[in-house]
Design an enzyme around this catalytic site. Structure first.
Site, PDB file in Angstrom:
ATOM      1  N   ASP A  93     -69.355 -83.350 -20.837  1.00  0.00           N
ATOM      2  CA  ASP A  93     -68.998 -84.215 -19.707  1.00  0.00           C
ATOM      3  C   ASP A  93     -67.951 -83.593 -18.791  1.00  0.00           C
ATOM      4  O   ASP A  93     -67.412 -84.266 -17.914  1.00  0.00           O
ATOM      5  CB  ASP A  93     -68.469 -85.547 -20.240  1.00  0.00           C
ATOM      6  CG  ASP A  93     -67.238 -85.370 -21.133  1.00  0.00           C
ATOM      7  OD1 ASP A  93     -67.233 -84.454 -21.979  1.00  0.00           O
ATOM      8  OD2 ASP A  93     -66.280 -86.140 -20.998  1.00  0.00           O
ATOM      9  N   TYR A 112     -56.411 -90.472 -26.571  1.00  0.00           N
ATOM     10  CA  TYR A 112     -55.306 -89.510 -26.596  1.00  0.00           C
ATOM     11  C   TYR A 112     -54.036 -90.190 -26.111  1.00  0.00           C
ATOM     12  O   TYR A 112     -54.087 -91.230 -25.450  1.00  0.00           O
ATOM     13  CB  TYR A 112     -55.609 -88.311 -25.691  1.00  0.00           C
ATOM     14  CG  TYR A 112     -56.927 -87.644 -25.977  1.00  0.00           C
ATOM     15  CD1 TYR A 112     -57.086 -86.827 -27.091  1.00  0.00           C
ATOM     16  CD2 TYR A 112     -58.029 -87.838 -25.144  1.00  0.00           C
ATOM     17  CE1 TYR A 112     -58.302 -86.221 -27.361  1.00  0.00           C
ATOM     18  CE2 TYR A 112     -59.247 -87.236 -25.404  1.00  0.00           C
ATOM     19  CZ  TYR A 112     -59.382 -86.433 -26.511  1.00  0.00           C
ATOM     20  OH  TYR A 112     -60.590 -85.839 -26.789  1.00  0.00           O
ATOM     21  N   ARG A 118     -51.130 -89.668 -23.629  1.00  0.00           N
ATOM     22  CA  ARG A 118     -50.749 -88.838 -22.485  1.00  0.00           C
ATOM     23  C   ARG A 118     -50.053 -89.709 -21.448  1.00  0.00           C
ATOM     24  O   ARG A 118     -50.681 -90.536 -20.813  1.00  0.00           O
ATOM     25  CB  ARG A 118     -51.993 -88.186 -21.865  1.00  0.00           C
ATOM     26  CG  ARG A 118     -52.683 -87.193 -22.797  1.00  0.00           C
ATOM     27  CD  ARG A 118     -54.019 -86.750 -22.257  1.00  0.00           C
ATOM     28  NE  ARG A 118     -54.642 -85.778 -23.159  1.00  0.00           N
ATOM     29  CZ  ARG A 118     -55.895 -85.335 -23.030  1.00  0.00           C
ATOM     30  NH1 ARG A 118     -56.662 -85.797 -22.054  1.00  0.00           N
ATOM     31  NH2 ARG A 118     -56.386 -84.454 -23.892  1.00  0.00           N
ATOM     32  N   LYS A 122     -62.389 -90.623 -31.639  1.00  0.00           N
ATOM     33  CA  LYS A 122     -62.097 -89.195 -31.484  1.00  0.00           C
ATOM     34  C   LYS A 122     -60.629 -89.048 -31.103  1.00  0.00           C
ATOM     35  O   LYS A 122     -60.173 -89.647 -30.126  1.00  0.00           O
ATOM     36  CB  LYS A 122     -62.986 -88.604 -30.397  1.00  0.00           C
ATOM     37  CG  LYS A 122     -62.609 -87.200 -29.937  1.00  0.00           C
ATOM     38  CD  LYS A 122     -63.541 -86.752 -28.820  1.00  0.00           C
ATOM     39  CE  LYS A 122     -63.147 -85.407 -28.230  1.00  0.00           C
ATOM     40  NZ  LYS A 122     -64.105 -84.955 -27.203  1.00  0.00           N
ATOM     41  N   GLY A 127     -61.314 -80.851 -29.746  1.00  0.00           N
ATOM     42  CA  GLY A 127     -61.090 -79.416 -29.825  1.00  0.00           C
ATOM     43  C   GLY A 127     -59.849 -78.922 -29.119  1.00  0.00           C
ATOM     44  O   GLY A 127     -59.301 -77.881 -29.455  1.00  0.00           O
ATOM     45  N   GLY A 128     -59.390 -79.691 -28.102  1.00  0.00           N
ATOM     46  CA  GLY A 128     -58.239 -79.241 -27.344  1.00  0.00           C
ATOM     47  C   GLY A 128     -58.572 -78.033 -26.492  1.00  0.00           C
ATOM     48  O   GLY A 128     -59.736 -77.768 -26.180  1.00  0.00           O
ATOM     49  N   GLY A 186     -66.082 -79.590 -27.290  1.00  0.00           N
ATOM     50  CA  GLY A 186     -66.877 -79.018 -26.223  1.00  0.00           C
ATOM     51  C   GLY A 186     -66.686 -77.533 -26.009  1.00  0.00           C
ATOM     52  O   GLY A 186     -67.467 -76.712 -26.476  1.00  0.00           O
ATOM     53  N   ARG A 187     -65.618 -77.148 -25.296  1.00  0.00           N
ATOM     54  CA  ARG A 187     -65.447 -75.758 -24.862  1.00  0.00           C
ATOM     55  C   ARG A 187     -65.400 -74.754 -25.996  1.00  0.00           C
ATOM     56  O   ARG A 187     -65.913 -73.643 -25.872  1.00  0.00           O
ATOM     57  CB  ARG A 187     -64.188 -75.642 -23.993  1.00  0.00           C
ATOM     58  CG  ARG A 187     -64.372 -76.167 -22.592  1.00  0.00           C
ATOM     59  CD  ARG A 187     -63.059 -76.243 -21.838  1.00  0.00           C
ATOM     60  NE  ARG A 187     -62.186 -77.267 -22.414  1.00  0.00           N
ATOM     61  CZ  ARG A 187     -61.012 -77.614 -21.901  1.00  0.00           C
ATOM     62  NH1 ARG A 187     -60.563 -76.999 -20.820  1.00  0.00           N
ATOM     63  NH2 ARG A 187     -60.292 -78.566 -22.457  1.00  0.00           N
TER      64      ARG A 187
END
Length: 265
Positions: free
Chosen positions: A26, A146, A148, A177, A202-203, A230-231
């Site tokens: 996404d 998260y 933040r 998640k 994953g950060g 993802g990345r």
């Protein structure tokens, strides 16, 4: 649990292990067409070849990545977004509905909440609204949560991460998640405080494949239900073999050393 929700959740969580490998795709709304996601059909095909349980994307990408042959993979349609160009990039807003996901054949939907942001109340309201609608339709909800915001000193603090996970559970998510806290003991406390499956994010992209696999393995040891990353997955130089290695760790309890041999590193 409703039978519809039970059927759908087994399309994204392995019924035998109770664990999952989810690959979010996404990122384009937030930062544009990243390397690894320019050709969506190829990206999804590679995740299927590797053995991912589900992919996650915004509603407009489904038409660009639908697979007409080969293996199957679960589909999670993401319902909230913001862009890095905004003065308030942590303020997520709803851009889709549960019904949108169902029309696209989704097995689940997801919502992103940033606790501590000035717009936290709106994001909490959005998650609650989606969870209620999803319950009516028998659709599982993944909450990405998260910490933040101005009051957050350390978003990886175990108490903060545990708060994130518990919030998702209490507002009706079926999977949550959160960030990994850094070690087995503290992440175990996060999992213990939550009665739904907890998967790790994953950060930032990691340079070391070993470090990534070790993080996943440790989260499983702590009682986690897998990953939603993802990345670190779709940008890996050998992403098919990486997902195959993740499958070995998550669903077969293979060691990190053996998984690395499987990749060839």
């Amino acid at each position: 649990m409703q039978i519809g929700k039970s059927v759908r959740i087994e399309r994204i969580i392995n019924r035998n292990t109770g664990r999952t490998i989810i690959v979010p795709m996404d990122h384009g709304v937030s930062v544009g067409p990243l390397k690894g996601l320019r050709n969506m059909r190829r990206a999804v095909n590679d995740m299927v070849k590797g053995g991912a349980n589900a992919v996650l994307m915004h509603k407009g990408l489904v038409r660009c990545s639908h697979r007409e042959e080969g293996g199957d993979v679960g589909l999670i349609v993401h319902l909230s977004a913001s862009t890095s160009l905004s003065p308030t990039p942590n303020a997520k807003t709803l851009v889709g509905t549960v019904e949108d996901g169902l029309r696209l054949g989704a097995d689940a939907v997801s919502v992103h909440v940033n606790l501590g942001d000035e717009t936290e109340s709106k994001m909490l309201s959005d998650l609650g609204e989606v969870a209620s609608a999803a319950t009516s339709w028998g659709v599982p909800v993944l909450a990405m949560v998260y910490a933040r915001g101005p009051k957050i000193k350390d978003e990886f603090d175990p108490e903060v991460v545990a708060h994130c996970a518990r919030m998702g559970e209490e507002l009706g998510a079926d999977i949550v998640k959160v960030s990994y806290t850094g070690n087995v003991e503290t992440f175990g406390e996060v999992v213990d405080g939550c009665c739904i499956p907890v998967v790790i994010a994953g950060g930032p992209k990691l340079d070391s494949t070993r470090d990534f696999l070790q993080m996943v393995s440790d989260s499983i040891t702590a009682g986690g239900a897998g990953l939603s990353v993802g990345r670190n997955v779709f940008q890996h130089k050998n992403r098919v073999r990486l997902v195959q290695a993740l499958h070995k760790i998550v669903h077969e309890d293979v060691s990190v050393d053996d998984a690395l041999k499987y990749i060839g590193e």
